[in-house]
Motif scaffolding. Structure first.
Motif, PDB file in Angstrom:
ATOM      1  N   VAL A  42       9.096  -0.278  -0.648  1.00  0.00           N
ATOM      2  CA  VAL A  42       8.086   0.536   0.040  1.00  0.00           C
ATOM      3  C   VAL A  42       7.630  -0.189   1.304  1.00  0.00           C
ATOM      4  O   VAL A  42       7.522   0.415   2.384  1.00  0.00           O
ATOM      5  CB  VAL A  42       6.898   0.818  -0.895  1.00  0.00           C
ATOM      6  N   ALA A  43       7.390  -1.514   1.176  1.00  0.00           N
ATOM      7  CA  ALA A  43       6.933  -2.280   2.333  1.00  0.00           C
ATOM      8  C   ALA A  43       7.981  -2.203   3.435  1.00  0.00           C
ATOM      9  O   ALA A  43       7.662  -2.034   4.632  1.00  0.00           O
ATOM     10  CB  ALA A  43       6.695  -3.734   1.916  1.00  0.00           C
ATOM     11  N   ARG A  44       9.216  -2.304   2.996  1.00  0.00           N
ATOM     12  CA  ARG A  44      10.311  -2.272   3.970  1.00  0.00           C
ATOM     13  C   ARG A  44      10.384  -0.890   4.625  1.00  0.00           C
ATOM     14  O   ARG A  44      10.385  -0.765   5.848  1.00  0.00           O
ATOM     15  CB  ARG A  44      11.621  -2.601   3.253  1.00  0.00           C
ATOM     16  N   SER A  45      10.401   0.122   3.781  1.00  0.00           N
ATOM     17  CA  SER A  45      10.602   1.475   4.328  1.00  0.00           C
ATOM     18  C   SER A  45       9.407   1.922   5.175  1.00  0.00           C
ATOM     19  O   SER A  45       9.562   2.715   6.091  1.00  0.00           O
ATOM     20  CB  SER A  45      10.863   2.462   3.200  1.00  0.00           C
ATOM     21  N   HIS A  46       8.224   1.413   4.869  1.00  0.00           N
ATOM     22  CA  HIS A  46       7.045   1.798   5.653  1.00  0.00           C
ATOM     23  C   HIS A  46       6.789   0.828   6.778  1.00  0.00           C
ATOM     24  O   HIS A  46       5.754   0.917   7.444  1.00  0.00           O
ATOM     25  CB  HIS A  46       5.811   1.891   4.746  1.00  0.00           C
ATOM     26  N   ASP A  47       7.663  -0.145   6.917  1.00  0.00           N
ATOM     27  CA  ASP A  47       7.520  -1.070   8.031  1.00  0.00           C
ATOM     28  C   ASP A  47       6.200  -1.830   7.978  1.00  0.00           C
ATOM     29  O   ASP A  47       5.506  -2.007   8.981  1.00  0.00           O
ATOM     30  CB  ASP A  47       7.615  -0.276   9.348  1.00  0.00           C
ATOM     31  N   CYS A  48       5.870  -2.243   6.796  1.00  0.00           N
ATOM     32  CA  CYS A  48       4.623  -2.997   6.639  1.00  0.00           C
ATOM     33  C   CYS A  48       4.805  -4.408   7.173  1.00  0.00           C
ATOM     34  O   CYS A  48       5.860  -5.012   6.988  1.00  0.00           O
ATOM     35  CB  CYS A  48       4.226  -3.060   5.158  1.00  0.00           C
ATOM     36  N   ALA A  49       3.759  -4.937   7.822  1.00  0.00           N
ATOM     37  CA  ALA A  49       3.854  -6.274   8.419  1.00  0.00           C
ATOM     38  C   ALA A  49       3.600  -7.368   7.373  1.00  0.00           C
ATOM     39  O   ALA A  49       4.086  -8.491   7.524  1.00  0.00           O
ATOM     40  CB  ALA A  49       2.847  -6.394   9.556  1.00  0.00           C
ATOM     41  N   PHE A  50       2.835  -7.049   6.398  1.00  0.00           N
ATOM     42  CA  PHE A  50       2.577  -8.024   5.337  1.00  0.00           C
ATOM     43  C   PHE A  50       2.058  -7.281   4.088  1.00  0.00           C
ATOM     44  O   PHE A  50       1.833  -6.061   4.129  1.00  0.00           O
ATOM     45  CB  PHE A  50       1.585  -9.105   5.790  1.00  0.00           C
ATOM     46  N   VAL A  51       1.931  -8.042   3.063  1.00  0.00           N
ATOM     47  CA  VAL A  51       1.505  -7.454   1.791  1.00  0.00           C
ATOM     48  C   VAL A  51       0.302  -8.260   1.263  1.00  0.00           C
ATOM     49  O   VAL A  51       0.296  -9.492   1.368  1.00  0.00           O
ATOM     50  CB  VAL A  51       2.636  -7.529   0.735  1.00  0.00           C
ATOM     51  N   VAL A  52      -0.712  -7.551   0.770  1.00  0.00           N
ATOM     52  CA  VAL A  52      -1.789  -8.273   0.055  1.00  0.00           C
ATOM     53  C   VAL A  52      -1.804  -7.795  -1.401  1.00  0.00           C
ATOM     54  O   VAL A  52      -1.674  -6.604  -1.672  1.00  0.00           O
ATOM     55  CB  VAL A  52      -3.187  -8.057   0.693  1.00  0.00           C
ATOM     56  N   VAL A  53      -1.918  -8.780  -2.301  1.00  0.00           N
ATOM     57  CA  VAL A  53      -2.042  -8.440  -3.736  1.00  0.00           C
ATOM     58  C   VAL A  53      -3.452  -8.877  -4.164  1.00  0.00           C
ATOM     59  O   VAL A  53      -3.759 -10.072  -4.206  1.00  0.00           O
ATOM     60  CB  VAL A  53      -0.985  -9.173  -4.587  1.00  0.00           C
ATOM     61  N   ALA A  54      -4.280  -7.887  -4.433  1.00  0.00           N
ATOM     62  CA  ALA A  54      -5.725  -8.178  -4.593  1.00  0.00           C
ATOM     63  C   ALA A  54      -6.084  -8.580  -6.027  1.00  0.00           C
ATOM     64  O   ALA A  54      -6.900  -7.957  -6.695  1.00  0.00           O
ATOM     65  CB  ALA A  54      -6.543  -6.958  -4.156  1.00  0.00           C
ATOM     66  N   GLY A  55      -5.445  -9.659  -6.462  1.00  0.00           N
ATOM     67  CA  GLY A  55      -5.894 -10.252  -7.733  1.00  0.00           C
ATOM     68  C   GLY A  55      -5.114  -9.800  -8.957  1.00  0.00           C
ATOM     69  O   GLY A  55      -4.454  -8.767  -8.962  1.00  0.00           O
TER      70      GLY A  55
END
Lengths: 382, 898
Positions: A42-55
């Motif tokens: 999903v991050a790749r396909s949406h061209d996300c710059a980074f990922v946060v995992v909130a805990g």
């Protein structure tokens, strides 16, 4: 514009009792690892710059080695920086999983555990964590973190974890995030977005449009419903007045169903079975059947048989506790279905009497005994 | 229940047939062997079992169909149940139908389910369905099997109850109860204990609980250690800072103070040593000076003492002379006193001798007097003794005389008393004599005389002789003897009569008195001794007196003729000798004079001793003083020479100035030390000590804590890392999930087990109750029928399975297997008949199959007779040889295949 993926509550290493003893447990565990790969896609396909995992990446600070290894493997599938926030399940105390050799040695280079220092995945963008350092913080970590910031043109994403007082209705927990104060702090400090974790379903908190729970990527409980979600967040460039755009993406495969039914007739039983049969991807469905009502012996037997027949098809089918929820009242038809004579008829009549007892336990055992009698008598005919 | 009629149409090999039964007696149904009999029975059972229609299996129904024909089979049964009279008709296989026609009490017709339900209801109301089922099972069994008791009523009841097939060959092996038991046995042993299938679920739950608790405990430990590590990591830098910034400098500052204090103390020590030296020097100078002064003073004191002793020597010589004079005087006084004493003693001796002599004389005179008086008394007593000795009358003789006299007087009195009396009263004056004694009587006088032997009275004209009787004569003889005796005694005593004897005895008494008085006086004079002894004593006294007189002591020269002197009695100068009293007084005076002289003499002697002692002491003292004086003079000379030598070496002035110098030096040293002490006090060494110790302790403690925390940090880090690798948290989650699952399984399994147990228990309880309910009525009924049919009074006992256990007849009790085959047969038939009667309000038909036939004519006859007497019971006998039942008087019908 900055786009990133907001997820939380992977809770790797979780075991569910209703899956124990079936191959579904392994499926569940594997799917919850696989969903990390889905998040990477999903991050790749949406061209996300980074990922946060909130805990709560991990269900516990003491996961088994295999869980840790599989998690680290899965984290390696991201193409962009990933920021992990220690939550209440995996807080950054001295015994934290993030401080263990097993984690630090094999942690992929672009995976970061958020501590006190902000991270800068992009120029002009800061990811500011409000990590947990123990199981029971005595303050609202997220709001405090926001208050420490001053607007200086940097686009800041604050990552936090915990319950929001207004959402759970608990205003006494010292660690609860005070929504009103958070909203003020967000405005005062010019925070672009607050990525929250802990709640397992996606939810925008408050009216600012900047505070969100992402939900867990795979549902783990009947409360969660499912399927699991992640958020693709767009932050407008330098436009603090403009709220972020948040896209809720379904990523999970497991669903949790709670079928509460009142059973009073053969039709009700059949309808329950129809509802069960309508559930899709049953291998990844966890169903809890909760019934109440007054049924005949025949209906109770039909219910038992029908549920037993279907149980194997589901990820898990939690059967109702007939003793607790159902009242069995034998009917004339039940009696007719037990055409016994002699002392067997005497015993049957006594059990029928006990089955109508006001003592729920006695009644339950007696109706079980009647059901058994019916079955054994029928076997005799066969 | 009574069966009145059965009609069959197209049932197996029977095209059509209708049989009517005697409802209150025996009906013998004749049918060919192995053909229609079972058809008839099966058909009836199938119809009446309608209440269990569900169980009329397809096979059973199909069996009714005639071979090779597709036709419906019709069975119609007419029967009476309670007050109901009804007809049931059923058609099977082709166009099945069911019709119930109730004829009485009210006419009614029902079909289908209604018919079925109504029939079932009527049957349940009037018939013990369970027992009926049991009997149906038995119907058609041959009597041999019945008699052997192989299938108990109980087993048939079980089979009927369980829904076992109703065919004759069914056994109880797969009945409901055994299936329930089998099911129950999955969880419980035969004795009701839980099996491992059940308990292992408990064990698993318990194990998982323990495991989960352990994991929880270990996680809590890790959590606690984690919290501690965080605290340690927070604390460590603070302690390091504290050490560097505060505790270190503080310690250094205190140490600086300590160093200056030490310098000061060293200085003070030097000063203290100097003062000590000055003090020693001062003491030495003072000593020397004082010794010089003391030597000079001692010398002059010694000289003074020598002079004093010399002056004291002259008075000592005077004292000695005085004491010598005193001793001489004492010596003279002592000699004089001794002389006086000696003279006094001689005078006293003489006076004593005189007293002794006078006392001896007095004693002698007394003895002589007593001797003379004694001799005179002895002499005087001689006359009186003679007179006493001369008298012949003593007390004894007198007593004898008195007795003799008394006898005489007594006898005289008796003679007087026993003699007749003659009384003569004068009518006129007359005279006469009696035994010669004359008398004269005036007119009216009376003369009385006692007649002892005889009496002779003579008056004028009358000579009267009166003779006494014999008795009086004997007394008179005794009197005469007594008088002679008295006279003899007086003669022997030398007296004329008793009076003289009395006088003599009085005289004798007087003489005896005189003799006794004289004896007493003599006794007094003799004082217990004899006259000879007394005479000897007088002689001895005389000899002593002479001896004493010869021993006269010499007179004292010192006091010549001071007192009346001379020998008493024979004084040469013829002067009157002094009396004894006078002599005693003189003696006492002289004894006193001796005491006085003795006292004076002793006093003089002790005065002499004192004087002698004083002289000796004075002499000794004087010698001592002389010797002392000599010694003193020598010492004085020696000391004087010594002092002069010392002064020559060092003069007195020298010594004085040296002392002054030493005093000054001491004063200087003392002041210097005081100054140093004052400076030390200012610095306060104790305070510096305390401050240093405190600073040092604080520093050390902090260092120690630092080391401890670093060590702890390492320990905790390692432990947490080690434990962290075990994956405790996830394991706990897993275990907790497994526990929850195990608890669910346990709950479900226990519910299943509880149901199985309840079902089994209820079945057993009901079964036992039913059997118990049957036992007594069945037994009573068998006994009654036995009495009714066989005319014999028997008692029987049924066992738990409702089998006959024992039969008691004519007092003998036999177990079932001990009975003869015939007896067993009879009892079996009675049991079946009894059960048939118990099965309904009015009993149910008893059906007996004679299929195999009874070849024994005797048994047959008995059976026939038995059945012939079942009053009121409906009995149906199926047989192929009906003639054997003719004796029963039964209705016989024929059931022949078409």
């Amino acid at each position: 514009m900055v786009r990133f993926l907001h997820t939380s509550d992977w809770q790797l290493g979780m075991t569910r009792h209703f899956l124990i003893g079936s191959e579904a447990q392994e499926r569940f565990t594997q799917d919850r690892i696989d969903v990390i790969g889905t998040l990477a896609s999903v991050a790749r396909s949406h061209d996300c710059a980074f990922v946060v995992v909130a805990g709560d990446v991990f269900d516990t600070n003491q996961p088994q080695r295999r869980t840790l290894e599989r998690a680290l493997d899965a984290l390696g599938s991201f193409d962009v920086p990933v920021h992990l926030l220690p939550g209440n399940h995996d807080h950054q105390g001295p015994a934290s999983v993030y401080r263990s050799d097993a984690f630090t040695r094999r942690c992929p280079p672009d995976v970061h555990v958020l501590g006190d220092d902000p991270m800068r995945p992009l120029p002009g963008v800061e990811v500011v964590g409000a990590p947990w350092y123990g199981r029971r913080p005595l303050e609202d970590l997220v709001t405090r973190r926001c208050r420490e910031l001053t607007p200086d043109g940097t686009t800041r994403v604050v990552v936090g974890h915990g319950q929001v007082d207004a959402v759970v209705g608990d205003h006494d927990d010292p660690a609860a995030i005070r929504l009103a104060e958070l909203d003020r702090a967000v405005v005062d400090s010019g925070v672009a977005y607050v990525a929250l974790g802990d709640r397992h379903s996606a939810l925008a908190v408050g009216d600012s449009g900047r505070v969100w729970y992402s939900g867990a990527p795979e549902a783990t409980d009947h409360r969660d419903g499912g399927p699991g979600t992640a958020l693709v967040v767009d932050l407008p460039d330098g436009m603090l007045d403009e709220p972020p755009t948040v896209d809720v993406v379904e990523v999970g495969r497991w669903t949790f169903h709670r079928l509460e039914r009142s059973l009073d007739s053969d039709g009700d039983v059949d309808a329950l079975f129809a509802d069960l049969d309508a559930i899709e991807d049953r291998a990844r469905a966890v169903v809890r059947v909760v019934v109440e009502g007054i049924v005949s012996l025949a209906q109770a037997a039909a219910l038992d048989d029908g549920l037993t027949l279907r149980a194997e098809a589901f990820g898990a089918l939690e059967l109702p506790d007939r003793h607790r929820d159902l009242t069995i009242r034998p009917t004339d038809a039940d009696v007719a279905a037990l055409p016994l004579s002699g002392y067997a008829a005497v015993a049957r009549d006594r059990l029928l009497e006990q089955a109508s007892s006001s003592d729920a336990d006695e009644a339950a055992v007696a109706s079980d005994a009647l059901a058994l009698l019916t079955r054994l008598a029928r076997q005799a005919d066969a | 229940m009574r069966i009145h009629r059965v009609r069959l149409q197209d049932v197996r090999g029977i095209d059509a047939c209708e049989v009517e039964f005697d409802p209150r007696g025996i009906t013998v149904v004749a049918a060919p062997n192995e053909s229609g009999k079972s058809t008839l029975v099966d058909a009836i059972r199938l119809v009446l079992n309608e209440r269990r229609r569900a169980r009329a299996t397809a096979q059973e129904v199909k069996d009714l169909q005639p071979v090779g024909r597709q036709v419906g089979s019709v069975v119609e049964v007419e029967l009476a149940v309670g007050d109901h009279h009804l007809v049931v008709r059923r058609r099977y296989n082709q166009q099945p139908e069911e019709v119930l026609r109730i004829v009485a009490p009210t006419s009614e017709q029902l079909t289908g389910d209604e018919a079925h339900d109504r029939l079932a209801e009527i049957l349940r109301e009037h018939v013990d369905v369970g027992l009926l089922d049991a009997l149906w099972l038995q119907q058609g069994r041959d009597l041999d099997a019945l008699a052997l008791g192989q299938t108990s009523l109980s087993a048939r009841l079980d089979a009927a109850t369980s829904g076992g097939t109703t065919t004759a060959g069914s056994s109880g092996g797969d009945d409901l109860l055994s299936r329930v038991e089998e099911h129950h046995a999955r969880w419980f042993t035969a004795t009701g204990r839980e099996k491992v299938e059940l308990t292992r679920l408990d064990d698993r739950v318990a194990q998982l609980r323990v495991a989960a608790d352990e994991l929880r405990g270990r996680l809590a430990e890790v959590e606690a250690e984690s919290v501690e590590l965080a605290e340690v990591e927070r604390t460590l830098p603070a302690i390091e800072r504290e050490l560097a910034e505060r505790l270190g400098p503080s310690l250094e500052s205190v140490r600086e103070q300590r160093r200056s204090l030490e310098t000061l103390e060293a200085n003070r020590e030097t000063l203290r040593a100097r003062l000590e030296q000055a003090t020693t020097a001062l003491d030495a100078a003072r000593d020397t000076l004082e010794r010089r002064r003391a030597a000079a003073e001692a010398l002059s004191a010694l000289a003074e003492r020598v002079a004093t002793v010399e002056q004291g020597l002259q008075p000592a010589d005077d004292e000695r002379a005085e004491l010598t004079e005193r001793r001489r005087r004492a010596q003279e006084a002592a000699q004089s006193a001794e002389e006086t004493l000696r003279s006094a003693r001689r005078d006293a001796e003489l006076a004593q001798w005189r007293v002794d002599l006078l006392e001896a004389r007095e004693a002698h005179a007394g003895l002589e007097g007593r001797l003379a008086r004694a001799r005179a008394l002895i002499e005087g007593a001689g006359q009186a003794q003679e007179q006493v000795d001369a008298s012949l009358v003593d007390d004894e003789v007198l007593a004898a005389l008195r007795d003799a006299d008394a006898s005489v007087r007594t006898l005289e009195a008796r003679v007087d008393a026993g003699a007749p009396t003659v009384r003569l009263r004068a009518r006129t004056a007359l005279a006469g004599d009696v035994d010669g004694d004359a008398f004269e009587l005036a007119d009216g006088d009376t003369l009385e005389r006692a007649v002892h032997e005889h009496l002779r009275l003579r008056v004028s004209g009358l000579d009267l002789e009166v003779l006494a009787g014999d008795t009086a004569s004997s007394v008179r003889d005794q009197l005469a003897r007594a008088r002679r005796d008295l006279a003899d005694r007086c003669g022997r005593a030398g007296v004329a009569d008793l009076d003289e004897a009395e006088r003599q005895i009085a005289q004798r008494r007087i003489h005896e008195q005189t003799l006794r008085q004289r004896d007493a006086l003599l006794e007094r004079e003799l004082e217990g001794s004899s006259v000879g002894d007394l005479a000897e004593a007088v002689e001895a006294s005389r000899a002593r007196l002479d001896q004493l007189a010869a021993r006269r002591p010499a007179t004292s020269g010192a006091t010549p003729a001071a007192v009346p002197d001379d020998t008493p009695g024979d004084t040469p100068d013829g002067s009157e000798p002094p009396s004894l009293a006078e002599a005693r007084r003189i003696r006492d005076e002289r004894a006193q004079a001796v005491d006085v002289a003795d006292g004076a003499h002793q006093q003089a002697s002790s005065e002499l001793d004192v004087a002698t002692d004083l002289i000796d002491a004075a002499r000794e003292r004087h010698d001592e003083e002389r010797r002392e004086l000599d010694g003193l003079r020598q010492t004085l000379e020696r000391d004087r020479e010594q002092l002069e030598r010392e002064r020559a070496a060092r003069s007195d002035d020298d010594l004085a100035s040296a002392f002054t110098e030493a005093t000054r030096a001491h004063h200087d040293a003392s002041s210097a030390l005081r100054e140093a002490d004052a400076r030390l006090v200012e610095l306060d060494p104790e305070r510096v000590d305390l401050a240093e110790s405190a600073a040092r302790n604080a520093y050390d403690a902090a260092l120690e804590e630092l080391a401890r925390l670093r060590q702890r940090r390492t320990e905790l880090t390692v432990r947490i890392a080690t434990v962290g690798a075990e994956g405790l948290g996830e394991r706990l989650t897993e275990t907790a999930a497994e526990l929850e699952r195990a608890e669910l399984d346990q709950r479900r399994e226990r519910q299943r087990a509880a149901a199985a147990r309840l079902l089994r228990d209820e079945l057993h309880t009901a079964r036992e109750e039913v059997h118990r309910a049957y036992r007594a009525p069945l037994r009573d009924r068998i006994v009654r029928m036995s009495s009714l049919l066989l005319g014999e009074d028997v008692a029987i006992e049924l066992d738990d399975d409702l089998r006959i256990a024992t039969r008691t007849s004519g007092g003998a009790t036999l177990a079932w297997h001990q009975l003869s085959a015939g007896a067993r047969e009879q009892l079996a038939i009675l049991t079946a008949l009894s059960a048939a009667q118990l099965a309904g309000d009015d009993g149910v038909p008893f059906i007996l199959d004679d299929a195999l036939g009874y070849t024994d004519p005797q048994r047959m006859a008995t059976l026939g007779a038995l059945l012939g007497r079942t009053e009121g019971a409906q009995v149906i006998v199926l047989t192929c040889t009906p003639e054997r039942f003719r004796t029963t008087g039964a209705r016989t019908v024929s059931l022949l295949p078409s």
